[in-house]
Design a protein around this motif. Structure first.
Motif, PDB file in Angstrom:
ATOM      1  N   MET A  14       0.859  -1.179   0.000  1.00 15.22           N
ATOM      2  CA  MET A  14       0.000   0.000   0.000  1.00 15.22           C
ATOM      3  C   MET A  14       0.903   1.241   0.000  1.00 15.22           C
ATOM      4  SD  MET A  14      -3.417   0.372   2.431  1.00 15.22           S
ATOM      5  CE  MET A  14      -2.895  -0.892   3.527  1.00 15.22           C
ATOM      6  N   ALA A  15       0.604   2.204  -0.849  1.00 19.50           N
ATOM      7  CA  ALA A  15       1.398   3.427  -0.957  1.00 19.50           C
ATOM      8  C   ALA A  15       1.219   4.287   0.293  1.00 19.50           C
ATOM      9  CB  ALA A  15       0.989   4.204  -2.199  1.00 19.50           C
ATOM     10  N   GLU A  16       2.205   5.140   0.577  1.00 21.42           N
ATOM     11  CA  GLU A  16       2.205   5.946   1.799  1.00 21.42           C
ATOM     12  C   GLU A  16       0.930   6.749   2.045  1.00 21.42           C
ATOM     13  OE1 GLU A  16       4.757   9.291   4.223  1.00 21.42           O
ATOM     14  OE2 GLU A  16       5.226   8.944   2.124  1.00 21.42           O
ATOM     15  N   PRO A  17       0.402   7.513   1.057  1.00 22.89           N
ATOM     16  CA  PRO A  17      -0.834   8.265   1.349  1.00 22.89           C
ATOM     17  C   PRO A  17      -1.987   7.348   1.749  1.00 22.89           C
ATOM     18  CG  PRO A  17       0.152   9.065  -0.678  1.00 22.89           C
ATOM     19  CD  PRO A  17       0.920   7.836  -0.276  1.00 22.89           C
ATOM     20  N   TYR A  18      -2.075   6.177   1.111  1.00 21.39           N
ATOM     21  CA  TYR A  18      -3.133   5.223   1.447  1.00 21.39           C
ATOM     22  C   TYR A  18      -3.022   4.801   2.906  1.00 21.39           C
ATOM     23  CZ  TYR A  18      -4.098   4.546  -3.550  1.00 21.39           C
ATOM     24  OH  TYR A  18      -4.445   4.737  -4.860  1.00 21.39           O
ATOM     25  N   ILE A  19      -1.816   4.544   3.335  1.00 15.89           N
ATOM     26  CA  ILE A  19      -1.584   4.110   4.719  1.00 15.89           C
ATOM     27  C   ILE A  19      -1.906   5.244   5.686  1.00 15.89           C
ATOM     28  CG2 ILE A  19       0.185   3.397   6.376  1.00 15.89           C
ATOM     29  CD1 ILE A  19       1.524   1.887   4.011  1.00 15.89           C
ATOM     30  N   ILE A  20      -1.386   6.426   5.417  1.00 12.95           N
ATOM     31  CA  ILE A  20      -1.609   7.569   6.315  1.00 12.95           C
ATOM     32  C   ILE A  20      -3.102   7.848   6.464  1.00 12.95           C
ATOM     33  CG2 ILE A  20      -1.311  10.077   6.566  1.00 12.95           C
ATOM     34  CD1 ILE A  20       1.500   9.681   5.289  1.00 12.95           C
ATOM     35  N   LEU A  21      -3.823   7.877   5.365  1.00 13.33           N
ATOM     36  CA  LEU A  21      -5.256   8.173   5.420  1.00 13.33           C
ATOM     37  C   LEU A  21      -6.012   7.116   6.214  1.00 13.33           C
ATOM     38  CD1 LEU A  21      -5.760   9.425   1.754  1.00 13.33           C
ATOM     39  CD2 LEU A  21      -5.503  10.808   3.838  1.00 13.33           C
ATOM     40  N   ASN A  22      -5.678   5.869   6.023  1.00 18.68           N
ATOM     41  CA  ASN A  22      -6.339   4.805   6.779  1.00 18.68           C
ATOM     42  C   ASN A  22      -5.925   4.812   8.247  1.00 18.68           C
ATOM     43  OD1 ASN A  22      -8.192   2.934   5.192  1.00 18.68           O
ATOM     44  ND2 ASN A  22      -6.513   3.315   3.759  1.00 18.68           N
ATOM     45  N   ILE A  63      -2.886  16.483   9.871  1.00 15.63           N
ATOM     46  CA  ILE A  63      -3.021  17.859   9.387  1.00 15.63           C
ATOM     47  C   ILE A  63      -1.655  18.407   8.985  1.00 15.63           C
ATOM     48  CG2 ILE A  63      -3.576  20.226  10.117  1.00 15.63           C
ATOM     49  CD1 ILE A  63      -5.924  18.944  11.730  1.00 15.63           C
ATOM     50  N   GLU A  64      -0.642  18.125   9.790  1.00 11.82           N
ATOM     51  CA  GLU A  64       0.723  18.564   9.455  1.00 11.82           C
ATOM     52  C   GLU A  64       1.150  17.952   8.115  1.00 11.82           C
ATOM     53  OE1 GLU A  64       5.238  17.908  11.149  1.00 11.82           O
ATOM     54  OE2 GLU A  64       3.582  17.853  12.578  1.00 11.82           O
ATOM     55  N   TRP A  65       0.894  16.671   7.944  1.00 10.55           N
ATOM     56  CA  TRP A  65       1.238  15.981   6.691  1.00 10.55           C
ATOM     57  C   TRP A  65       0.484  16.619   5.518  1.00 10.55           C
ATOM     58  CZ3 TRP A  65      -2.250  12.996   3.732  1.00 10.55           C
ATOM     59  CH2 TRP A  65      -1.672  12.328   2.654  1.00 10.55           C
ATOM     60  N   PHE A  66      -0.832  16.810   5.679  1.00  8.74           N
ATOM     61  CA  PHE A  66      -1.663  17.370   4.616  1.00  8.74           C
ATOM     62  C   PHE A  66      -1.206  18.778   4.248  1.00  8.74           C
ATOM     63  CE2 PHE A  66      -5.556  19.539   3.095  1.00  8.74           C
ATOM     64  CZ  PHE A  66      -5.873  18.713   2.036  1.00  8.74           C
ATOM     65  N   GLU A  67      -0.912  19.596   5.228  1.00 10.65           N
ATOM     66  CA  GLU A  67      -0.485  20.969   4.953  1.00 10.65           C
ATOM     67  C   GLU A  67       0.887  21.024   4.297  1.00 10.65           C
ATOM     68  OE1 GLU A  67      -1.282  23.028   8.727  1.00 10.65           O
ATOM     69  OE2 GLU A  67      -2.936  23.997   7.642  1.00 10.65           O
ATOM     70  N   GLY A  68       1.674  19.969   4.448  1.00 10.30           N
ATOM     71  CA  GLY A  68       2.981  19.905   3.800  1.00 10.30           C
ATOM     72  C   GLY A  68       2.906  19.514   2.325  1.00 10.30           C
ATOM     73  N   LEU A  69       1.733  19.134   1.862  1.00 10.97           N
ATOM     74  CA  LEU A  69       1.555  18.753   0.466  1.00 10.97           C
ATOM     75  C   LEU A  69       1.358  19.992  -0.410  1.00 10.97           C
ATOM     76  CD1 LEU A  69      -1.058  15.853   0.935  1.00 10.97           C
ATOM     77  CD2 LEU A  69       1.431  15.625   0.633  1.00 10.97           C
ATOM     78  N   PRO A 111      -0.337  -1.867  11.266  1.00 11.34           N
ATOM     79  CA  PRO A 111       0.305  -1.934  12.591  1.00 11.34           C
ATOM     80  C   PRO A 111      -0.094  -0.733  13.440  1.00 11.34           C
ATOM     81  CG  PRO A 111       1.912  -1.320  10.914  1.00 11.34           C
ATOM     82  CD  PRO A 111       0.615  -1.623  10.201  1.00 11.34           C
ATOM     83  N   VAL A 112      -0.065  -0.922  14.741  1.00  5.65           N
ATOM     84  CA  VAL A 112      -0.499   0.130  15.655  1.00  5.65           C
ATOM     85  C   VAL A 112       0.624   1.095  16.005  1.00  5.65           C
ATOM     86  CG1 VAL A 112      -1.485   0.589  17.931  1.00  5.65           C
ATOM     87  CG2 VAL A 112      -2.332  -1.307  16.578  1.00  5.65           C
ATOM     88  N   ASP A 113       1.891   0.699  15.913  1.00  2.00           N
ATOM     89  CA  ASP A 113       2.965   1.605  16.313  1.00  2.00           C
ATOM     90  C   ASP A 113       3.257   2.607  15.198  1.00  2.00           C
ATOM     91  OD1 ASP A 113       4.556  -0.473  14.787  1.00  2.00           O
ATOM     92  OD2 ASP A 113       6.208   0.814  15.460  1.00  2.00           O
ATOM     93  N   ILE A 114       2.873   3.841  15.435  1.00  3.70           N
ATOM     94  CA  ILE A 114       2.993   4.941  14.479  1.00  3.70           C
ATOM     95  C   ILE A 114       4.183   5.806  14.890  1.00  3.70           C
ATOM     96  CG2 ILE A 114       1.832   6.950  13.490  1.00  3.70           C
ATOM     97  CD1 ILE A 114       0.563   4.175  12.844  1.00  3.70           C
ATOM     98  N   PRO A 115       5.061   6.153  13.947  1.00  2.00           N
ATOM     99  CA  PRO A 115       6.212   6.999  14.299  1.00  2.00           C
ATOM    100  C   PRO A 115       5.784   8.383  14.763  1.00  2.00           C
ATOM    101  CG  PRO A 115       6.064   6.713  11.915  1.00  2.00           C
ATOM    102  CD  PRO A 115       4.994   5.832  12.540  1.00  2.00           C
ATOM    103  N   GLU A 116       6.598   8.978  15.609  1.00  2.00           N
ATOM    104  CA  GLU A 116       6.330  10.332  16.097  1.00  2.00           C
ATOM    105  C   GLU A 116       6.466  11.335  14.963  1.00  2.00           C
ATOM    106  OE1 GLU A 116       5.420  11.220  19.277  1.00  2.00           O
ATOM    107  OE2 GLU A 116       5.240   9.068  19.573  1.00  2.00           O
ATOM    108  N   ALA A 117       5.766  12.436  15.081  1.00  2.00           N
ATOM    109  CA  ALA A 117       5.848  13.502  14.087  1.00  2.00           C
ATOM    110  C   ALA A 117       7.256  14.087  14.089  1.00  2.00           C
ATOM    111  CB  ALA A 117       4.820  14.592  14.376  1.00  2.00           C
ATOM    112  N   SER A 118       7.724  14.478  12.923  1.00  2.00           N
ATOM    113  CA  SER A 118       9.058  15.072  12.843  1.00  2.00           C
ATOM    114  C   SER A 118       9.008  16.490  13.419  1.00  2.00           C
ATOM    115  CB  SER A 118       9.529  15.090  11.396  1.00  2.00           C
ATOM    116  OG  SER A 118       8.606  15.783  10.594  1.00  2.00           O
ATOM    117  N   ALA A 119      10.089  16.867  14.040  1.00  2.00           N
ATOM    118  CA  ALA A 119      10.145  18.196  14.671  1.00  2.00           C
ATOM    119  C   ALA A 119      10.695  19.227  13.742  1.00  2.00           C
ATOM    120  CB  ALA A 119      10.996  18.136  15.938  1.00  2.00           C
TER     121      ALA A 119
END
Length: 137
Positions: free
Chosen positions: A1-9, A22-28, A129-137
């Protein structure tokens, strides 16, 4: 599954916090945001969103009933309204649309899981998977 598909789900399943989404979306770029909204609209249709999902989705998205995407989701055929929401162009409307479409997907997919996938299914997006990486600073 491509990254946007995973993030949205992940966002729809509350496996990733909405502020990260929202941070990810605004970076697009503007074009990528439009593509993402169209993809979300398609996901909502696939999850069999209904007009009855509107009020709960508005509540979950934290929108007022008078915000343009909220008004649209409660009027007319859901498939047409999802397309209109995905096509909104002002930046603030795109962000509201993103939040609302994630909520619509969450509501519709929860129902779909209960009705059709409770005994297991082959949907890759239901086995994230349930373990989601922390947002980048």
């Amino acid at each position: 599954m491509a990254e946007p598909y995973i993030i949205l789900n992940e966002l729809a399943q509350a496996l990733r916090p909405m502020p990260q989404g929202i941070e990810w979306f605004e970076g697009l770029s503007t074009e990528e945001q439009s593509n993402t909204l169209r993809l979300l609209s398609h996901f909502c249709t696939q999850a069999r969103a209904t007009a009855e999902d509107g009020p709960e989705s508005i509540r979950r998205a934290g929108l007022r009933a008078t915000h343009t995407p909220a008004v649209l989701i409660t009027r007319g055929r859901i498939d047409q309204q999802l397309g209109k929401i995905a096509s909104l162009t002002p930046h603030d409307e795109r962000l509201k649309s993103f939040r609302l479409l994630i909520a619509v997907l969450a509501v519709a997919d929860e129902r779909r899981r209960e009705r059709f996938c409770s005994d297991g299914c082959g949907h890759a997006w239901h086995r994230l998977p349930v373990d989601i990486p922390e947002a980048s600073a």
